[in-house]
Design a protein around this motif. Structure first.
Motif, PDB file in Angstrom:
ATOM      1  N   LYS A  24      -3.255   2.429  -3.725  1.00  0.00           N
ATOM      2  CA  LYS A  24      -2.092   1.770  -3.139  1.00  0.00           C
ATOM      3  C   LYS A  24      -2.482   1.015  -1.877  1.00  0.00           C
ATOM      4  O   LYS A  24      -3.411   1.399  -1.167  1.00  0.00           O
ATOM      5  N   ASN A  25      -1.765  -0.065  -1.615  1.00  0.00           N
ATOM      6  CA  ASN A  25      -1.892  -0.849  -0.393  1.00  0.00           C
ATOM      7  C   ASN A  25      -0.485  -1.191   0.093  1.00  0.00           C
ATOM      8  O   ASN A  25       0.436  -1.356  -0.719  1.00  0.00           O
ATOM      9  N   THR A  26      -0.340  -1.301   1.396  1.00  0.00           N
ATOM     10  CA  THR A  26       0.966  -1.630   1.970  1.00  0.00           C
ATOM     11  C   THR A  26       0.895  -2.962   2.700  1.00  0.00           C
ATOM     12  O   THR A  26      -0.056  -3.212   3.460  1.00  0.00           O
ATOM     13  N   VAL A  68       4.872  -1.328  -0.836  1.00  0.00           N
ATOM     14  CA  VAL A  68       3.719  -0.532  -1.246  1.00  0.00           C
ATOM     15  C   VAL A  68       3.351  -0.954  -2.668  1.00  0.00           C
ATOM     16  O   VAL A  68       4.121  -0.728  -3.614  1.00  0.00           O
ATOM     17  N   TYR A  75       1.036  -0.862  -6.049  1.00  0.00           N
ATOM     18  CA  TYR A  75       0.270   0.101  -6.850  1.00  0.00           C
ATOM     19  C   TYR A  75      -0.667  -0.645  -7.785  1.00  0.00           C
ATOM     20  O   TYR A  75      -0.277  -1.667  -8.382  1.00  0.00           O
ATOM     21  N   ASN A  76      -1.891  -0.167  -7.913  1.00  0.00           N
ATOM     22  CA  ASN A  76      -2.860  -0.754  -8.838  1.00  0.00           C
ATOM     23  C   ASN A  76      -2.758  -0.057 -10.193  1.00  0.00           C
ATOM     24  O   ASN A  76      -3.201   1.086 -10.350  1.00  0.00           O
ATOM     25  N   ILE A 132       2.917  -0.933 -13.163  1.00  0.00           N
ATOM     26  CA  ILE A 132       3.904  -0.592 -12.131  1.00  0.00           C
ATOM     27  C   ILE A 132       5.225  -0.157 -12.749  1.00  0.00           C
ATOM     28  O   ILE A 132       5.593  -0.572 -13.850  1.00  0.00           O
ATOM     29  N   ASN A 171       6.328   4.076  -8.658  1.00  0.00           N
ATOM     30  CA  ASN A 171       4.992   3.991  -8.043  1.00  0.00           C
ATOM     31  C   ASN A 171       4.806   2.775  -7.141  1.00  0.00           C
ATOM     32  O   ASN A 171       3.783   2.654  -6.463  1.00  0.00           O
ATOM     33  N   VAL A 172       5.765   1.871  -7.135  1.00  0.00           N
ATOM     34  CA  VAL A 172       5.817   0.831  -6.095  1.00  0.00           C
ATOM     35  C   VAL A 172       7.040   1.119  -5.230  1.00  0.00           C
ATOM     36  O   VAL A 172       8.018   1.711  -5.708  1.00  0.00           O
ATOM     37  N   THR A 197      -3.743   1.585   2.223  1.00  0.00           N
ATOM     38  CA  THR A 197      -3.168   2.858   1.802  1.00  0.00           C
ATOM     39  C   THR A 197      -1.665   2.681   1.637  1.00  0.00           C
ATOM     40  O   THR A 197      -1.086   1.709   2.144  1.00  0.00           O
ATOM     41  N   GLY A 198      -1.051   3.610   0.939  1.00  0.00           N
ATOM     42  CA  GLY A 198       0.397   3.575   0.811  1.00  0.00           C
ATOM     43  C   GLY A 198       1.038   4.263   1.999  1.00  0.00           C
ATOM     44  O   GLY A 198       0.965   5.490   2.131  1.00  0.00           O
TER      45      GLY A 198
END
Length: 650
Positions: A300-302, A360, A362-363, A366, A370-371, A427-428
């Motif tokens: 995850k990335n924010t 957020v 998600y890879n 989706i 999870n997003v 990160t999330g």
């Protein structure tokens, strides 16, 4: 007190019975005036504060009434005029009794017997039973029953009368003690003056309390509801993990912080709209690299930013390349994977106002769990408007677009409105972290932070050059090897005056504006560059890659607003001699033999020197990026910062 930021504050607080006598605390002077006294209650103490600018002259006197006496001078430092002015924080956030900000405060001192300091500017409208600031659980600053001070949720206030705090801006600083509090181990300062506290629940309040890693601003949040909500305005909330002295509090209260001060846990600026923002009119897309993001499957990335959207549909304020973005279309706003889909919320309430957006990503494949999408720190319930077609794996990438989507040479889905403060985390972030980050001024060393791009149409702070000065700076650490390269970048506002050098290496290798051209010059009647007419009377970002050796239009590079220019050599023969950068630079002209030459007229800001040749993608990446001084290859980061005042005249 003369300090490293170039100005000083002297506080004179005079007790009428002791007029003319002063008590020295270091080099800050103090005495007291009683503004209010009633039977059995301590008086609010205030005083006169003398505020000196970075030129050593007295700029303002902060009067006990809350007004400021401004001093105006001529060019020689002679006093021309004194007048009373009202001043208030440059930025503030209004509280109407319906919101509480919940922030994390990791890094505070929770040890028994430890102290922490909280300081902020407050404009209180007089509404009682209010908490402008609270540690969770139950240790706060409370306004009730005509008093203001420390409260531990026991029907108590340890403080001072509140009447004189109403309907005016005051600076509040509170030193919180971990343990059983009393009027000597906690401290309250109003406008930099330590107050005499009275305990209004002497027996019942005698139980140990401590600060915690969660704070509330503007009230107290408990069980999903807001209590003791504050009405008025708050600004520049700062938390320190130590008990600041009177001198430190007086020194900090008017000035901007660098962000790296010892003991500073965090600063939350608080504003109605961002201090800086960039206008997007549907004709541009910023392309940035985003090295350091989490591209692992399931990772995850924010992404967070401030957005003012004008309502134009089919727009992407932010996009990962290729094809994973935030999309505004058909009355919806949310996640999109280029499949005729939006996983999001209705967009109508987002139009024509500033909102904070945090997403957020998600890879993988989706779904609405999870997003995550947050608006103004509140997690949204997402609806999937293409449940079948959107079920394919996607991932963030190392390239991002801001203000639309760039495909080849074409800009698509361009955004109209304003954007500010793009932050990317690998990160999330949790809801608490997002709420804490919204108004927070970052230090740059936060775990997981990939980068922050402030975004602005012009630099917030710049240095004017009027043709009478040149700055001489050392530049140790540059690459002076034959064949080596160095990059110089800065923001420039040029007034059109010819024969000027905004930047020069000493001796004789520079950027020169003359004869309708702008570019590289080696003091040989030459310019290797581009026409200058389009640079006049507007802010442009300049990046120049200097080569050590015999320069040509291919081994030096010039970028305007991130776009590489095609250079023309206006002295093709005479310019063929080797040159090199050096350890001394001139800004705003060229100094030789004790005299200033080729002086620049206009404004310059944010000069950065790198000991390598940056690529075009790196230059684009840096244009709006906030640097913190630890970047690889960065030799100099000459940022024009006014460490002066956080107040402005009304």
């Amino acid at each position: 007190m003369k300090n490293s930021y170039g100005y000083k504050i002297i506080i004179s607080i005079c007790i009428f019975a002791m007029l003319g006598q002063y008590h020295s605390v270091g080099s800050i002077y103090a005495s007291t005036i009683n503004l209010q006294a009633s039977q059995g209650q301590p008086a609010i103490k205030s005083g006169i504060k003398y505020i000196y600018g970075n030129n050593g002259l007295l700029d303002y006197i902060h009067l006990p009434t809350g007004q400021f006496m401004k001093h105006n001078y001529d060019g020689n430092g002679n006093l021309l005029q004194k007048k009373n002015v009202a001043m208030s924080p440059t930025n503030s956030l209004a509280y109407n009794g319906n919101q509480v900000l919940e922030l994390s405060s990791n890094g505070v001192n929770t040890a028994a017997g430890g102290k922490n300091t909280v300081e902020f500017w407050m404009y209180w409208d007089g509404t009682d039973a209010a908490m402008p600031f609270a540690w969770y659980p139950g240790y706060d600053l409370y306004i009730a029953g005509g008093m203001f001070g420390f409260n531990i949720f026991n029907g108590d206030i340890m403080g001072v009368p509140s009447a004189t705090l109403k309907n005016r801006w005051v600076h509040v600083a509170a030193v919180f003690y971990n343990g059983e509090i009393n009027p000597t181990n906690v401290e309250l300062y109003i406008d930099g003056v330590k107050q005499t506290l009275k305990d209004f629940a002497a027996t019942s309040s005698r139980r140990p309390v401590s600060v915690g890693n969660k704070v509330n601003i503007g009230g107290y949040a408990e069980g999903g509801a807001n209590h003791y909500t504050f009405k008025g305005k708050l600004s520049n909330m700062r938390i320190w993990n130590t008990g600041l002295s009177a001198e430190q509090i007086q020194f900090n209260m008017y000035r901007k912080l660098a962000g790296n001060e010892q003991g500073l846990v965090g600063e939350w600026v608080l504003f109605e709209s961002p201090i800086e923002s960039k206008q997007f009119n549907g004709n541009q897309v910023l392309e940035l690299s985003s090295n350091g993001v989490n591209t692992a499957a399931g990772g995850k990335n924010t992404v967070e930013f401030w957005m003012y959207w004008d309502g134009t549909e089919a727009a992407m304020p932010f996009a990962w390349y290729p094809g994973y973005d935030l999309y505004l279309a058909s009355g919806m706003f949310g996640f999109n994977i280029f499949n005729g889909d939006i996983m999001g919320i209705p967009s109508a309430s987002l139009k024509n106002r500033w909102v904070h957006v945090a997403a957020v990503f998600y890879n993988g494949e989706i779904n609405p769990t999870n997003v995550e999408l947050y608006i103004d720190g509140v997690k949204q319930t997402l609806r999937d408007f293409a449940p079948a077609s959107s079920r394919r794996p996607v991932s963030v990438g190392n390239k991002v677009n801001i203000g639309g989507y760039a495909e080849g040479a074409t800009n698509l889905y361009t955004f109209k409105g304003k954007l500010s403060n793009i932050r990317i985390w690998n990160t999330g972030l949790s809801a608490g972290q997002i709420q804490s980050s919204m108004y927070r001024k970052l230090a740059g060393n936060e775990q997981g932070l990939v980068g922050e791009w402030v975004l602005s149409d012009s630099p917030l702070e710049s240095k004017p050059f009027i043709g009478d000065q040149v700055m001489e700076l050392s530049s140790n650490g540059v690459n002076t090897a034959a064949g080596g390269k160095n990059t110089v970048e800065f923001w420039m506002y040029w007034d059109g005056t010819d024969v000027a050098m905004p930047f020069a290496w000493y001796p004789g290798y520079d950027l020169y504006i003359a004869g309708g051209m702008f570019g590289f010059n080696i003091f040989n009647g030459d310019i290797m560059g581009v026409p200058s007419v389009s640079l006049k009377n507007r802010w442009v970002h300049i990046a120049a890659v200097f080569y050590n050796g015999e320069i040509t239009p291919t081994n030096v590079e010039l970028y305007i607003d991130g776009v590489k220019q095609t250079l023309r050599d206006f002295a093709a023969t005479s310019s063929k001699r080797p040159v090199s950068v050096g350890n001394k630079v001139n800004i705003g002209g060229y100094v030789e033999g004790g005299a200033n030459h080729y002086t620049f007229k206009g404004k310059l800001s944010d000069l950065r020197i790198w000991n390598t040749g940056l690529s075009q993608s790196q230059i684009k990446f840096n244009i709006f990026k906030k640097l913190y001084g630890n970047e690889t290859g960065l030799v100099m980061n000459w940022k024009v910062i006014d460490y002066g005042y956080i107040l402005t005249e009304a």
